[in-house]
Design a protein around this motif. Structure first.
Motif, PDB file in Angstrom:
ATOM      1  N   PHE A 128     -11.370   7.886  -4.005  1.00  0.00           N
ATOM      2  CA  PHE A 128     -10.976   7.895  -5.413  1.00  0.00           C
ATOM      3  C   PHE A 128     -11.137   6.472  -5.933  1.00  0.00           C
ATOM      4  O   PHE A 128     -10.286   5.619  -5.702  1.00  0.00           O
ATOM      5  N   ASN A 129     -12.271   6.220  -6.571  1.00  0.00           N
ATOM      6  CA  ASN A 129     -12.557   4.891  -7.126  1.00  0.00           C
ATOM      7  C   ASN A 129     -11.958   4.870  -8.537  1.00  0.00           C
ATOM      8  O   ASN A 129     -12.530   5.429  -9.468  1.00  0.00           O
ATOM      9  N   ILE A 130     -10.800   4.236  -8.687  1.00  0.00           N
ATOM     10  CA  ILE A 130     -10.071   4.350  -9.964  1.00  0.00           C
ATOM     11  C   ILE A 130     -10.359   3.187 -10.916  1.00  0.00           C
ATOM     12  O   ILE A 130      -9.682   3.041 -11.933  1.00  0.00           O
ATOM     13  N   GLY A 131     -11.405   2.390 -10.589  1.00  0.00           N
ATOM     14  CA  GLY A 131     -11.895   1.437 -11.574  1.00  0.00           C
ATOM     15  C   GLY A 131     -11.502  -0.012 -11.359  1.00  0.00           C
ATOM     16  O   GLY A 131     -11.164  -0.423 -10.253  1.00  0.00           O
ATOM     17  N   ARG A 132     -11.552  -0.761 -12.451  1.00  0.00           N
ATOM     18  CA  ARG A 132     -11.261  -2.195 -12.389  1.00  0.00           C
ATOM     19  C   ARG A 132     -10.116  -2.525 -13.344  1.00  0.00           C
ATOM     20  O   ARG A 132      -9.804  -1.732 -14.231  1.00  0.00           O
ATOM     21  N   ASP A 133      -9.494  -3.690 -13.115  1.00  0.00           N
ATOM     22  CA  ASP A 133      -8.354  -4.121 -13.938  1.00  0.00           C
ATOM     23  C   ASP A 133      -7.302  -3.011 -13.981  1.00  0.00           C
ATOM     24  O   ASP A 133      -6.819  -2.628 -15.045  1.00  0.00           O
ATOM     25  N   VAL A 134      -6.949  -2.502 -12.791  1.00  0.00           N
ATOM     26  CA  VAL A 134      -6.032  -1.358 -12.710  1.00  0.00           C
ATOM     27  C   VAL A 134      -4.591  -1.855 -12.532  1.00  0.00           C
ATOM     28  O   VAL A 134      -4.303  -2.596 -11.591  1.00  0.00           O
ATOM     29  N   PRO A 135      -3.683  -1.456 -13.425  1.00  0.00           N
ATOM     30  CA  PRO A 135      -2.276  -1.856 -13.294  1.00  0.00           C
ATOM     31  C   PRO A 135      -1.700  -1.444 -11.939  1.00  0.00           C
ATOM     32  O   PRO A 135      -2.039  -0.378 -11.409  1.00  0.00           O
ATOM     33  N   LEU A 136      -0.823  -2.270 -11.398  1.00  0.00           N
ATOM     34  CA  LEU A 136      -0.274  -2.032 -10.059  1.00  0.00           C
ATOM     35  C   LEU A 136       0.448  -0.686  -9.979  1.00  0.00           C
ATOM     36  O   LEU A 136       0.319   0.033  -8.988  1.00  0.00           O
ATOM     37  N   ALA A 137       1.198  -0.348 -11.032  1.00  0.00           N
ATOM     38  CA  ALA A 137       1.932   0.927 -11.030  1.00  0.00           C
ATOM     39  C   ALA A 137       0.967   2.109 -10.979  1.00  0.00           C
ATOM     40  O   ALA A 137       1.269   3.142 -10.365  1.00  0.00           O
ATOM     41  N   THR A 138      -0.208   1.953 -11.599  1.00  0.00           N
ATOM     42  CA  THR A 138      -1.229   3.015 -11.583  1.00  0.00           C
ATOM     43  C   THR A 138      -1.782   3.205 -10.180  1.00  0.00           C
ATOM     44  O   THR A 138      -2.050   4.335  -9.742  1.00  0.00           O
ATOM     45  N   ILE A 139      -1.966   2.083  -9.468  1.00  0.00           N
ATOM     46  CA  ILE A 139      -2.471   2.149  -8.089  1.00  0.00           C
ATOM     47  C   ILE A 139      -1.476   2.913  -7.208  1.00  0.00           C
ATOM     48  O   ILE A 139      -1.861   3.807  -6.449  1.00  0.00           O
ATOM     49  N   VAL A 140      -0.208   2.556  -7.323  1.00  0.00           N
ATOM     50  CA  VAL A 140       0.838   3.219  -6.537  1.00  0.00           C
ATOM     51  C   VAL A 140       0.863   4.715  -6.846  1.00  0.00           C
ATOM     52  O   VAL A 140       0.916   5.558  -5.944  1.00  0.00           O
ATOM     53  N   GLN A 141       0.798   5.056  -8.130  1.00  0.00           N
ATOM     54  CA  GLN A 141       0.837   6.463  -8.534  1.00  0.00           C
ATOM     55  C   GLN A 141      -0.382   7.218  -8.019  1.00  0.00           C
ATOM     56  O   GLN A 141      -0.278   8.382  -7.599  1.00  0.00           O
ATOM     57  N   ALA A 142      -1.550   6.565  -8.040  1.00  0.00           N
ATOM     58  CA  ALA A 142      -2.778   7.202  -7.539  1.00  0.00           C
ATOM     59  C   ALA A 142      -2.652   7.514  -6.051  1.00  0.00           C
ATOM     60  O   ALA A 142      -3.132   8.555  -5.581  1.00  0.00           O
ATOM     61  N   CYS A 143      -2.014   6.614  -5.309  1.00  0.00           N
ATOM     62  CA  CYS A 143      -1.808   6.847  -3.872  1.00  0.00           C
ATOM     63  C   CYS A 143      -0.918   8.071  -3.664  1.00  0.00           C
ATOM     64  O   CYS A 143      -1.167   8.889  -2.779  1.00  0.00           O
ATOM     65  N   LYS A 144       0.107   8.197  -4.504  1.00  0.00           N
ATOM     66  CA  LYS A 144       1.013   9.353  -4.408  1.00  0.00           C
ATOM     67  C   LYS A 144       0.306  10.641  -4.813  1.00  0.00           C
ATOM     68  O   LYS A 144       0.364  11.650  -4.103  1.00  0.00           O
ATOM     69  N   ASP A 145      -0.348  10.595  -5.963  1.00  0.00           N
ATOM     70  CA  ASP A 145      -0.981  11.801  -6.515  1.00  0.00           C
ATOM     71  C   ASP A 145      -2.054  12.367  -5.609  1.00  0.00           C
ATOM     72  O   ASP A 145      -2.270  13.585  -5.557  1.00  0.00           O
ATOM     73  N   ASN A 146      -2.767  11.471  -4.915  1.00  0.00           N
ATOM     74  CA  ASN A 146      -3.904  11.901  -4.090  1.00  0.00           C
ATOM     75  C   ASN A 146      -3.581  11.958  -2.605  1.00  0.00           C
ATOM     76  O   ASN A 146      -4.480  12.148  -1.788  1.00  0.00           O
ATOM     77  N   ASN A 147      -2.283  11.795  -2.276  1.00  0.00           N
ATOM     78  CA  ASN A 147      -1.872  11.835  -0.875  1.00  0.00           C
ATOM     79  C   ASN A 147      -2.767  10.928  -0.023  1.00  0.00           C
ATOM     80  O   ASN A 147      -3.300  11.334   1.011  1.00  0.00           O
ATOM     81  N   ALA A 148      -2.932   9.702  -0.490  1.00  0.00           N
ATOM     82  CA  ALA A 148      -3.881   8.769   0.133  1.00  0.00           C
ATOM     83  C   ALA A 148      -3.419   8.310   1.518  1.00  0.00           C
ATOM     84  O   ALA A 148      -2.221   8.115   1.748  1.00  0.00           O
ATOM     85  N   VAL A 149      -4.396   8.153   2.398  1.00  0.00           N
ATOM     86  CA  VAL A 149      -4.112   7.579   3.721  1.00  0.00           C
ATOM     87  C   VAL A 149      -4.359   6.073   3.706  1.00  0.00           C
ATOM     88  O   VAL A 149      -3.920   5.346   4.593  1.00  0.00           O
ATOM     89  N   ALA A 150      -5.098   5.614   2.679  1.00  0.00           N
ATOM     90  CA  ALA A 150      -5.413   4.192   2.584  1.00  0.00           C
ATOM     91  C   ALA A 150      -5.632   3.786   1.135  1.00  0.00           C
ATOM     92  O   ALA A 150      -5.976   4.610   0.288  1.00  0.00           O
ATOM     93  N   CYS A 151      -5.433   2.507   0.878  1.00  0.00           N
ATOM     94  CA  CYS A 151      -5.621   1.953  -0.458  1.00  0.00           C
ATOM     95  C   CYS A 151      -6.279   0.590  -0.334  1.00  0.00           C
ATOM     96  O   CYS A 151      -5.763  -0.291   0.371  1.00  0.00           O
ATOM     97  N   GLY A 152      -7.418   0.418  -0.992  1.00  0.00           N
ATOM     98  CA  GLY A 152      -8.134  -0.853  -0.943  1.00  0.00           C
ATOM     99  C   GLY A 152      -8.159  -1.520  -2.309  1.00  0.00           C
ATOM    100  O   GLY A 152      -8.463  -0.861  -3.314  1.00  0.00           O
ATOM    101  N   THR A 153      -7.807  -2.801  -2.362  1.00  0.00           N
ATOM    102  CA  THR A 153      -7.885  -3.533  -3.625  1.00  0.00           C
ATOM    103  C   THR A 153      -8.774  -4.755  -3.472  1.00  0.00           C
ATOM    104  O   THR A 153      -8.755  -5.432  -2.447  1.00  0.00           O
ATOM    105  N   SER A 154      -9.544  -5.011  -4.518  1.00  0.00           N
ATOM    106  CA  SER A 154     -10.436  -6.161  -4.542  1.00  0.00           C
ATOM    107  C   SER A 154      -9.925  -7.158  -5.563  1.00  0.00           C
ATOM    108  O   SER A 154      -9.537  -6.795  -6.675  1.00  0.00           O
ATOM    109  N   ALA A 155      -9.917  -8.451  -5.177  1.00  0.00           N
ATOM    110  CA  ALA A 155      -9.559  -9.530  -6.096  1.00  0.00           C
ATOM    111  C   ALA A 155     -10.630 -10.607  -5.975  1.00  0.00           C
ATOM    112  O   ALA A 155     -10.880 -11.116  -4.893  1.00  0.00           O
ATOM    113  N   LEU A 156     -11.284 -10.890  -7.069  1.00  0.00           N
ATOM    114  CA  LEU A 156     -12.370 -11.868  -7.047  1.00  0.00           C
ATOM    115  C   LEU A 156     -11.940 -13.232  -7.559  1.00  0.00           C
ATOM    116  O   LEU A 156     -12.744 -14.154  -7.598  1.00  0.00           O
ATOM    117  N   MET A 157     -10.680 -13.344  -7.958  1.00  0.00           N
ATOM    118  CA  MET A 157     -10.179 -14.618  -8.480  1.00  0.00           C
ATOM    119  C   MET A 157      -8.832 -14.934  -7.840  1.00  0.00           C
ATOM    120  O   MET A 157      -8.051 -14.026  -7.559  1.00  0.00           O
TER     121      MET A 157
END
Length: 220
Positions: A128-157
Motif C-alpha cells: 500500500f503505497n500511500i504517497g508522499r508528505d503523509v501525516p504521521l496519524a495517517t500512516i498509523v491509521q493505514a497500518c491499522k486499516d490494512n492489517n499491515a505486517v510492516a511499515c516503511g518510511t522514507s525521509a530525504l531531509m
C-alpha cells in the motif's frame, strides 16, 4: 513461439536499457501466450533488470534519472502482466503480508520510495503505497486499516527525519510496535539513527530493503 527464458532475457534487457516501449511489447507478448510463466517473467525479467540497475546505482555508476527511467520501463511491463496474473488466479510473490510505505510528513520526495514499493511487490508483499508528505496519524491509521505486517518510511531531509522518531513513539502508544515491523530509509538515514529511534529495519537502498524485508518475513 518464444521461450520463457527468451522473454525473461529481453524483459531484463529492456529495463536495463530504459526502453518503455520494448518493456510493454515484451509484456504483451508474454500475456498472449498461455504457456508462459508470468511470475517468472516478472522475477527473472523485469525484477532482475531493476535489481541490476539498482546495483549500478548503489555503485554510483549511474544516477537517479537512470534509475527512474529503468523503474518506468519495469512499471510499464508490470502494469500489463500483474492484472493478467491476478485474472488467472495467481499472485506475484509469496504472499508475505500487507506493507504500508510512504514518504514521511514534510517530505515531498517519492521516486526512491516508489522504486522500493515496486520491488517489494515483486518480492511478494501486498504493498500500500500511500504517497508522499503523509501525516504521521495517517500512516498509523493505514497500518491499522490494512492489517499491515510492516511499515516503511522514507525521509530525504534531516528536517523530516525527526518524523520517523515521532512515528516510532506513536506506534508504541497505539499498540502496534511488535505487530508491525518498522523500516526507515532515505539519504540522511543511517543504521545508527534506526537504532536510536527503535526502528526494526534500516535499508540503505531499494535492493537492501528487499533483502531485509524478505528475510524478516520469509522466516516468520
Amino acid at each position: 513461439m518464444a521461450t520463457v527464458e527468451d522473454i525473461c532475457a529481453r524483459a531484463k534487457a529492456a529495463v536495463m536499457a530504459y526502453k518503455v516501449p520494448d518493456a510493454k511489447a515484451i509484456a504483451q507478448e508474454a500475456v498472449a501466450d498461455a504457456n508462459i510463466d508470468l511470475v517468472k517473467v516478472i522475477q527473472e525479467g523485469y525484477s532482475a533488470g531493476i535489481t541490476e540497475v539498482g546495483k549500478l546505482f548503489d555503485q554510483k555508476k549511474i544516477f537517479l534519472p537512470h534509475m527512474m527511467a529503468a523503474a518506468n520501463a519495469m512499471t510499464a511491463g508490470m502494469d500489463i502482466i500483474v492484472p493478467e496474473i491476478e485474472k488467472r488466479g495467481g499472485s506475484v510473490g509469496e504472499g508475505l503480508g500487507n506493507l504500508v510505505i510512504c514518504s514521511i510528513e514534510g517530505d515531498i520526495h517519492s521516486i526512491g520510495k516508489d522504486i522500493v514499493a515496486i520491488m517489494l511487490k515483486v518480492a511478494g508483499f501486498n504493498v500500500f503505497n500511500i504517497g508522499r508528505d503523509v501525516p504521521l496519524a495517517t500512516i498509523v491509521q493505514a497500518c491499522k486499516d490494512n492489517n499491515a505486517v510492516a511499515c516503511g518510511t522514507s525521509a530525504l531531509m534531516t528536517s523530516t527525519m525527526v518524523g520517523q522518531k515521532t512515528l516510532e513513539e506513536m506506534m508504541v502508544k497505539e499498540g502496534l510496535k511488535g505487530k508491525v515491523k518498522t523500516n526507515v530509509g532515505g539519504a540522511p538515514v543511517t543504521q545508527q539513527w534506526a537504532d536510536e529511534i527503535g526502528a526494526d529495519i534500516y535499508s540503505e537502498s531499494a535492493n537492501d530493503a528487499v533483502v531485509k524485508f524478505t528475510a524478516a518475513f520469509s522466516d516468520a
